[in-house]
Design an enzyme around this catalytic site. Sequence first.
Site, PDB file in Angstrom:
ATOM      1  N   GLY A   1       0.823  -1.207   0.000  1.00  0.00           N
ATOM      2  CA  GLY A   1       0.000   0.000   0.000  1.00  0.00           C
ATOM      3  C   GLY A   1       0.853   1.250   0.000  1.00  0.00           C
TER       4      GLY A   1
ATOM      5  N   GLY B   1      -0.081   9.523   0.262  1.00  0.00           N
ATOM      6  CA  GLY B   1       0.578  10.751  -0.122  1.00  0.00           C
ATOM      7  C   GLY B   1       1.946  10.926   0.518  1.00  0.00           C
ATOM      8  N   MET B   2       2.091  10.457   1.758  1.00  0.00           N
ATOM      9  CA  MET B   2       3.354  10.640   2.473  1.00  0.00           C
ATOM     10  C   MET B   2       4.158   9.369   2.618  1.00  0.00           C
ATOM     11  SD  MET B   2       2.574  13.237   5.620  1.00  0.00           S
ATOM     12  CE  MET B   2       4.282  13.046   6.169  1.00  0.00           C
TER      13      MET B   2
ATOM     14  N   VAL C   1       4.033   1.517   2.284  1.00  0.00           N
ATOM     15  CA  VAL C   1       3.907   0.423   3.243  1.00  0.00           C
ATOM     16  C   VAL C   1       4.334  -0.877   2.583  1.00  0.00           C
ATOM     17  CG1 VAL C   1       2.380  -0.742   4.869  1.00  0.00           C
ATOM     18  CG2 VAL C   1       1.969   1.647   4.279  1.00  0.00           C
TER      19      VAL C   1
ATOM     20  N   LYS D   1       5.976   0.757   7.501  1.00  0.00           N
ATOM     21  CA  LYS D   1       5.615   2.018   6.865  1.00  0.00           C
ATOM     22  C   LYS D   1       6.789   2.981   6.934  1.00  0.00           C
ATOM     23  CE  LYS D   1       2.244   5.817   7.349  1.00  0.00           C
ATOM     24  NZ  LYS D   1       1.063   6.279   8.114  1.00  0.00           N
TER      25      LYS D   1
ATOM     26  N   ASP E   1     -10.112   9.239  11.643  1.00  0.00           N
ATOM     27  CA  ASP E   1     -10.132   8.865  10.228  1.00  0.00           C
ATOM     28  C   ASP E   1     -10.621   7.431  10.059  1.00  0.00           C
ATOM     29  OD1 ASP E   1      -9.817   9.390   7.503  1.00  0.00           O
ATOM     30  OD2 ASP E   1      -7.778   8.592   7.467  1.00  0.00           O
TER      31      ASP E   1
END
Length: 422
Positions: free
Chosen positions: A24, A27-28, A31, A45, A138
């Site tokens: 995965g 934006g930053m 993973v 990550k 989130d």
Amino acid sequence: MQTTPLSPEDPAQIGGFELLGRIGQGGMGQVYLGESPGGEPAAVKIIKPSVVDSTARLRFAQEIEILKTVWGARIAQLLDADAEAEQPWLATEYVEGPDLGKHVVTHGPLPALLVLSLGATLAEGLGYVHKQGLLHRDLKPANILLGPNGPKIIDFGLAVFAESSATLTAANTVVGTPSCMPPEQANGVKPLTSAVDVYALGTVLLFAATGHLPYHANNIHVLFHMVTDPTTAPDLTGAPTELVPLLTAMLSHHPQDRPTITEVVQQCRGLVEAQGLKLAQARRRLTTYTAAPRQDFPTLLPAPPESALPAPVPAMSDPAATPRHDEPSTVPTVVDGPAPDTQPTMHLAAPQQTAQAEPPAQSEPTAPVPPNAEHQQSAPSEDVPRRPRPTGRTPARSLRHSAQARRTAQQLREAYAARAAF
């Protein structure tokens, strides 16, 4: 979702974790599927080199500190981390299973009984987070992983302390996932309360039951207007009748009108028991249902035609990457400014295997499940055991052993190199 190969630019290991493939990105961050020296699988990550600066490091360090604080069986646990490394990284428990969004898009909505079980389980998990004085901020279908031991919550990159009005976000910037965001968060109200997670959990349960979120629009500005407008009611089309009162309350426009997390657990429990089951039985059914292959439930999940089945070849890209209007991972997460990595699906599904699989074990035939078995029981009964896999299909072997994992990783690298344009 399949693990994709490492590219030549990817590191071979980070912080002692051997990297096996990509699972995965956002934006930053990127993973990876990794493995510890002792053979423990992990989701590793990192911050992308292009965005490593003092602000990104501070935000990453905050995420690490929050992961050190939260605990519970429904939280993917932190294994190790280093925010001061040249390339900051963290490693969390690898949950071998799809996220809720992918599962619903692939197999369809869950039966009402299982949605109630999911609601009670996640609400209880969020309750432990709130006891630490934290908010997730989130919660969305992509951040709920359906693992072999039940659902787990991931991605605390936007989590904050409940009573704090301090933020790392730039002024006049709203971060999060708009379709799952409560009105007060969309309006930039600070400080936020635990009611934001109650609302977000309501959007998750609505999606699990219907396959859609409460608000949907092609234009981000229209979507924000719908979320923040008190006269625009959430779309509950397709929601089972017994779930509508609970979902309506959880998606109330005003925070004070929503139930508490504890009340959500109690209401889910009451609705399950009204169908003649104990909540623990319903939870086991949820895990069995989401962990089993699709053909294990022929009457609940219609099998696809033979022509629709994928060919048994290693995939070089994520087939689920095609944008869908109803898939939560495709909605924008940042408005009016930079934001943290809000969209990494950190653990997703078990990686595709290219190694030789073991022959299927023989098992006794089992009787089919009635279409509405979860809703037809009038008295508590024995739990439904895990159904054996059909003998006509070879089960995939998971990346659990170092030797096999390294062979698979090498095959992925070779396949990538064979298709690269350089």
